[in-house]
Write an enzyme that holds these catalytic residues in place. Sequence first.
Site, PDB file in Angstrom:
ATOM      1  N   CYS A  74      42.168  46.692  37.002  1.00  0.00           N
ATOM      2  CA  CYS A  74      41.032  45.919  36.485  1.00  0.00           C
ATOM      3  C   CYS A  74      40.410  46.589  35.262  1.00  0.00           C
ATOM      4  O   CYS A  74      39.918  47.722  35.331  1.00  0.00           O
ATOM      5  CB  CYS A  74      39.989  45.762  37.602  1.00  0.00           C
ATOM      6  SG  CYS A  74      38.380  45.191  37.040  1.00  0.00           S
ATOM      7  N   GLY A  75      40.405  45.882  34.137  1.00  0.00           N
ATOM      8  CA  GLY A  75      39.829  46.408  32.902  1.00  0.00           C
ATOM      9  C   GLY A  75      38.342  46.652  33.000  1.00  0.00           C
ATOM     10  O   GLY A  75      37.818  47.648  32.484  1.00  0.00           O
ATOM     11  N   HIS A  76      37.609  45.747  33.672  1.00  0.00           N
ATOM     12  CA  HIS A  76      36.165  45.912  33.832  1.00  0.00           C
ATOM     13  C   HIS A  76      35.857  47.144  34.692  1.00  0.00           C
ATOM     14  O   HIS A  76      34.873  47.851  34.448  1.00  0.00           O
ATOM     15  CB  HIS A  76      35.550  44.669  34.469  1.00  0.00           C
ATOM     16  CG  HIS A  76      35.730  43.432  33.651  1.00  0.00           C
ATOM     17  ND1 HIS A  76      35.244  43.313  32.373  1.00  0.00           N
ATOM     18  CD2 HIS A  76      36.354  42.254  33.924  1.00  0.00           C
ATOM     19  CE1 HIS A  76      35.547  42.114  31.898  1.00  0.00           C
ATOM     20  NE2 HIS A  76      36.224  41.464  32.818  1.00  0.00           N
ATOM     21  N   CYS A  77      36.717  47.401  35.692  1.00  0.00           N
ATOM     22  CA  CYS A  77      36.528  48.583  36.539  1.00  0.00           C
ATOM     23  C   CYS A  77      36.740  49.862  35.731  1.00  0.00           C
ATOM     24  O   CYS A  77      36.000  50.838  35.881  1.00  0.00           O
ATOM     25  CB  CYS A  77      37.500  48.549  37.716  1.00  0.00           C
ATOM     26  SG  CYS A  77      37.388  47.066  38.739  1.00  0.00           S
TER      27      CYS A  77
END
Length: 527
Positions: A74-77
């Site tokens: 996950c990029g946001h993570c």
Amino acid sequence: MDDRLLTVLLLLLGVSGPWGQGQEPEGPSEVLPEESSGEEVPKEDGILVLSHHTLSLALQEHPALMVEFYAPWCGHCKALAPEYSKAAALLAAESASVTLAKVDGPAEPELTKEFGVVGYPTLKFFQNGNRTNPEEYTGPQKAEGIAEWLRRRVGPSAKRLEDEEDVQALTDKWEVVVIGFFQDLQGEDVATFLALARDALDITFGFTDQPQLFQKFGLTKDTVILFKKFDEGRADFPVDKDTGLDLGDLSRFLVTHSMHLVTEFNSQTSPKIFAAKILNHLLLFVNKTLAQHRELLTDFREAAPPFRGQVLFVMVDVAADNDHVLNYFGLKAEEAPTLRLINVETTKKYAPTGLVPITAASVAAFCQAVLHGQVKPYLLSQEIPPDWDERPVKTLVGKNFEQVAFDETKNVFVKFYAPWCSHCKEMAPAWEALAEKYRDREDIVIAELDATANELEAFSVHGYPTLKFFPAGPDRKVIEYKSTRDLETFSKFLDSGGNLPEEEPKEPAISTPEIQDNSTVGPKEEL
């Protein structure tokens, strides 16, 4: 006893209540299985790394526990990870009684199911070992914001003030301070005040019941005062004796009066500008490197007070990194100084007519004219390209959209896109192939419109790509396409006159941030 009254009583007795560990859990706590005792929970960058087997142990050992459910892909993570670690370090340095942890969601499906995790990252806050009703975190994604959100849940959200020295110390330290003056600290209004203080993270709160402080600030009734080191210095919010303190009204008051009369737009202020919930924004575009432009700010500020709470006054420096704002309003830097007003709910934009000098009087008159419906909104449009209809995919702009899309003899399929949108770029080959397939059909037009540079009176576009079909006929019918974006499905849609079977899968559009800057955790990547 009312829960909020109990909270206040606990606070007055020096017990932490919902901010700490002095209250029994509201729901049943999971008892730690005997076989897990003595098991150590691993740490990574100051963060506990939990699993299905160690969550119970962590809940027992850490009365205040924030858990991030993440996915390795996950990029946001990944963007949140360093801020989450910094927040853990900040709290550890303060010896705060709160612990941060994380769970690899895809590797722990039982936990993601138990806690209703549907996207990453998802953060949940557990208190007193209670795993049945964790609070979902929707606060800031920067380290200090995360830490402050947690501080206000494990410690008091407002400082109790006993004398003038306490008030002075608080107001000297912070630019904006809110103090609640209450004659009865066991009342409902105090609970409402403290509840608001838990989430208004950018403001420092205090409260008092001392008669000498009421006298010091000229108060005869319960009042919330916002002290600030700018503009008028103080704003009062009297508590209605009959209806009490309304959380929504107080929240709007604080947001409105904690902002400067004129706020400069930049990456630090934009989240607050859009969180203010003031629908009308008046923007003054100036070049701050020019003295004659800077002088206009005095008149602009002078016009602002009568519109406080109704119109937000914003200054945009065209010499700074604000090209995206200029583009959104269809402006060039050399057009400054100039005014624009936008209603952020309708996205309608307004411009002054003629070359009127910018003075306090002209600014106020422009605001009044827009608010009273005496100014028509303007729509952005590029010029019509000379070769707009020479390619298989026709190029539409604001100035030729109506003529082409609502041609009664044509079935027109339009892609509304943004030049930077990755989803738009991915579907471009299929759109070109569709146009090539139907290029010899006189009754079918395949077209595209850059919705970031062109606006339409008929409707607004809020996500990219948006696909709309305008069937032939006099009734100006519009059908939104929400199915799979490939040549085969596009063709079925056209050949059926704008119909598709219900079972066709749907592909979402990506929403546009416009000129906003979201400072809270999100968006999430879905499972």
